[in-house]
Design a protein around this motif. Structure first.
Motif, mmCIF file in Angstrom:
data_model
loop_
_atom_site.group_PDB
_atom_site.id
_atom_site.type_symbol
_atom_site.label_atom_id
_atom_site.label_comp_id
_atom_site.label_asym_id
_atom_site.label_seq_id
_atom_site.Cartn_x
_atom_site.Cartn_y
_atom_site.Cartn_z
ATOM 1 N N LEU A 104 0.760 -1.068 -0.092
ATOM 2 C CA LEU A 104 0.151 0.001 0.064
ATOM 3 C C LEU A 104 0.883 1.431 0.038
ATOM 4 N N PHE A 105 2.051 1.276 0.134
ATOM 5 C CA PHE A 105 3.030 2.357 0.345
ATOM 6 C C PHE A 105 3.808 2.045 -0.598
ATOM 7 N N GLY A 106 3.707 1.357 -1.753
ATOM 8 C CA GLY A 106 4.578 1.411 -3.027
ATOM 9 C C GLY A 106 4.832 2.830 -3.736
ATOM 10 N N SER A 107 5.725 2.873 -4.238
ATOM 11 C CA SER A 107 5.960 4.394 -5.010
ATOM 12 C C SER A 107 5.921 4.246 -6.362
ATOM 13 N N ASP A 108 5.104 5.215 -7.142
ATOM 14 C CA ASP A 108 5.460 5.007 -8.680
ATOM 15 C C ASP A 108 6.741 5.312 -8.862
ATOM 16 N N ASP A 109 7.414 6.448 -8.181
ATOM 17 C CA ASP A 109 8.788 6.781 -8.616
ATOM 18 C C ASP A 109 9.733 5.335 -8.694
ATOM 19 N N GLU A 110 9.503 4.241 -7.840
ATOM 20 C CA GLU A 110 10.234 3.228 -7.748
ATOM 21 C C GLU A 110 9.974 2.412 -8.850
ATOM 22 N N GLU A 111 8.678 2.358 -9.493
ATOM 23 C CA GLU A 111 8.362 1.581 -10.761
ATOM 24 C C GLU A 111 8.993 2.113 -11.874
ATOM 25 N N SER A 112 8.930 3.433 -11.825
ATOM 26 C CA SER A 112 9.582 4.089 -13.084
ATOM 27 C C SER A 112 11.155 3.924 -12.995
#
Length: 225
Positions: A104-112
């Motif tokens: 639930l605290f995953g970051s879109d920046d990390e995926e990018s």
């Protein structure tokens, strides 16, 4: 199977390498496979990707009759080298069955950042392979029918004129005289050309320039080597 993202430099690089020893995506004639991949591109590949650009320009010439090309158009993932996942089209995110696995605290920046890292790795792998692999020169074998004005045309002189045409990437081969009727014979002559240097239009223009001997020029056979 796939080419990766055909709208990215890495995907275009994979396509260029795939076409290094092929004229078409599948088989030996243009088909719906070529149409499917062509339509997935956002535009012509850059000039340094010579194999992909040569294929792109060739398939573009079939734009008016693309619907009549043989074969059945399949999803893009059905074409290309094995082991490469197609990511050209945006794919839906698969449903996660186990809610406990959801961050639930995953970051879109990390995926990018992860997607960027994967793209950079693929691009580096392609550049490494490209630097080690010698460039293949696309060639074609062309059989030309050169027709005289009448039965009084000096056919030996006609052939001499045709063979006097010298260009980088052009090699003349065997020839023969073929009867066409009423005592008239046509000159049938073979040549091998480098596709990026010599085109059929250029050959026809230079041969028909010998207007004292040549009435017309037709392509009797055209094959990729």
């Amino acid at each position: 199977m796939g080419f990766g993202d055909l709208k990215s430099p890495a995907g275009l690089g994979v396509l260029d390498e795939f076409l290094a020893d092929k004229s078409y995506i599948e088989g030996y004639v243009p088909s719906q496979a070529d149409v499917a991949v062509f339509e997935a591109l956002s535009g012509p590949p850059p000039a340094d990707l010579c194999h992909a650009l040569r294929w792109y320009n060739h398939i573009k010439s079939y734009e008016k009759e693309k619907n009549s090309l043989p074969g059945v158009k399949k999803p893009l993932a059905n074409y290309g080298p094995a082991g490469v996942e197609d990511t050209t089209a945006t794919k839906p995110v698969s449903k996660v069955e186990d809610d406990d696995d959801i961050d639930l605290f995953g970051s879109d920046d990390e995926e990018s950042e992860e997607a960027k890292r994967i793209r950079e790795e693929r691009l580096a792998q392609y550049e490494s392979k490209k630097s080690k692999k010698p460039a293949l020169i696309a060639k074609s074998s062309i059989l030309l029918d050169v027709k005289p004005w009448d039965d009084e045309t000096d056919m030996a002189k006609m052939e001499e004129c045709v063979r006097s045409i010298q260009m980088d990437g052009l090699v003349w081969g065997m020839s023969k005289l073929v009867p066409v009727g009423y005592g008239i014979k046509k000159l049938q002559i073979q040549c091998v050309v480098e596709d990026d240097k010599v085109g059929v239009d250029i050959l026809e223009e230079q041969i028909t320039a010998f207007e004292d001997y040549v009435q017309s020029v037709d392509v009797a056979a055209f094959n990729k080597i």
